[in-house]
Design an enzyme around this catalytic site. Structure first.
Site, short mmCIF file in Angstrom:
data_model
loop_
_atom_site.label_atom_id
_atom_site.label_comp_id
_atom_site.label_asym_id
_atom_site.label_seq_id
_atom_site.Cartn_x
_atom_site.Cartn_y
_atom_site.Cartn_z
N HIS A 6 31.42 34.62 45.36
CA HIS A 6 30.75 35.30 44.25
C HIS A 6 31.24 34.75 42.92
O HIS A 6 32.42 34.42 42.77
CB HIS A 6 31.03 36.80 44.29
N GLU A 63 35.30 42.25 44.74
CA GLU A 63 35.12 43.33 45.72
C GLU A 63 36.40 43.52 46.52
O GLU A 63 37.39 42.80 46.36
CB GLU A 63 33.96 43.00 46.65
N HIS A 123 34.86 33.79 51.48
CA HIS A 123 35.10 34.90 52.39
C HIS A 123 33.91 35.14 53.31
O HIS A 123 32.78 34.73 53.01
CB HIS A 123 35.38 36.19 51.59
N ARG A 143 25.71 31.51 49.12
CA ARG A 143 25.93 31.27 50.55
C ARG A 143 26.35 29.82 50.74
O ARG A 143 25.60 28.89 50.45
CB ARG A 143 24.64 31.59 51.32
#
EC number: 5.3.1.8
Length: 315
Positions: free
Chosen positions: A97, A115, A172, A192
């Protein structure tokens, strides 16, 4: 507003999703490939709706814009957090991200995405991908080009109760057989990097974002070590998982009657196990596994009585 805001979750179908959100939480999911429960969300791609009180039927987006006093007149333009439960029935794609600066410039003003994960449940021997082995951006790009994924990606064994902090820029992926509560910035921007060559229902492979991933990945990888702190109050044990720039996250493990002061502009609460009675301003609210709610600014304290595990967060 002296009562909690209970929220109706929004469900998202995913190629890697399953049925655990139904079997474990009793949710009425849309299909056998339901991957995400957006439990507390004011993101336009899946806003939660208030279930109770004078604001029943309102979205969290509407409340944030129209009733800022509920949230202590917090200064950010958009509701800053998003709570999800993820059912990784199969491996998620390997992703990364962006941070706020990159997302604002390249994703139409979207927030970046830092996150964290609390492992609710997982199969024996489950793993996740956290980080990579490349030392330079050139090494990173070369290993991607040569499909050297086994050498590039760092795999970590996991068990229920584990916690992982995943700052923007961290490579991740959740592994097969994992059920996770995720607390994140309110963003839906994901790059992605690798998807195991899978094809969707349309028979096509999903889009990859190689250039963006290389641009935003933290190289070399930096472990975001979590120093958990445990404290006890009468009737409960409190685990502080992370106190970071975008959020602080706790676990409240209730075993009896406990009182919790409300000292933040607003607090997000998810019940991940058990049940309890909650008293707020003299009124009782039964809560159970699968409930999600916000404690608005005017609530000064709550009393919980029961046996339950709750994941709690605030900015």
């Amino acid at each position: 507003m002296m009562e909690p805001l209970f929220l109706q979750p929004v469900f998202q179908e995913r190629i890697w999703g399953g049925t655990a959100l139904k079997t474990q939480f009793g949710y009425d999911i849309p299909s056998n490939h339901t991957g995400e429960c957006w439990a507390i969300s004011a993101h336009p791609n899946g806003p939660s709706i208030v279930k109770n009180g004078p604001f029943a039927g309102k979205t969290l987006i509407e409340l944030w814009e129209e009733q800022p006093e509920l949230f202590g007149n917090h200064p950010t333009k958009v509701f800053p957090l998003l709570t999800k439960i993820l059912d990784a029935n199969t491996d998620l794609s390997v992703q990364v991200h962006p941070d706020d600066e990159y997302a604002n410039e390249h994703e139409n003003g979207e927030l970046g995405k830092t996150e964290c994960w609390y492992i609710i449940d997982c199969k024996e021997g489950a793993e996740l991908i956290y980080g990579h082995t490349a030392k330079t951006k050139e090494d990173f790009a070369r290993m991607i080009e040569k499909d050297e994924w086994d050498q590039l990606l760092r795999r970590v064994k996991i068990k229920p109760g584990d916690f992982f902090y995943v700052p923007s820029g961290t490579i991740h992926a959740l592994g097969e057989g994992t059920l996770v509560l995720e607390t994140q910035q309110s963003s839906d921007t994901t790059y992605r990097l690798y998807d195991y060559g899978r094809v969707g229902q349309d028979g096509k492979t999903r889009e990859l974002h190689i250039d963006q991933s290389i641009a935003v990945a933290t190289i070399p990888h930096k472990n975001a070590d979590v120093q958990e702190a445990i404290s006890k109050v009468p009737g409960a044990e409190i685990t502080t998982f992370v106190e970071a720039e975008y959020f602080t996250v706790y676990k409240w493990e209730l075993d009896g009657k406990a009182t919790f002061a409300q000292e933040k502009p607003f607090v997000l609460v998810s019940v991940i196990d058990g049940e309890a009675d909650m008293m707020v301003a003299g009124k009782f609210y039964p809560i159970q596994k699968g409930d999600h709610f916000i404690l608005p600014a005017e609530i000064e304290a709550i009393e919980l009585d029961g046996r339950a595990k709750l994941i709690v967060s605030h900015v």
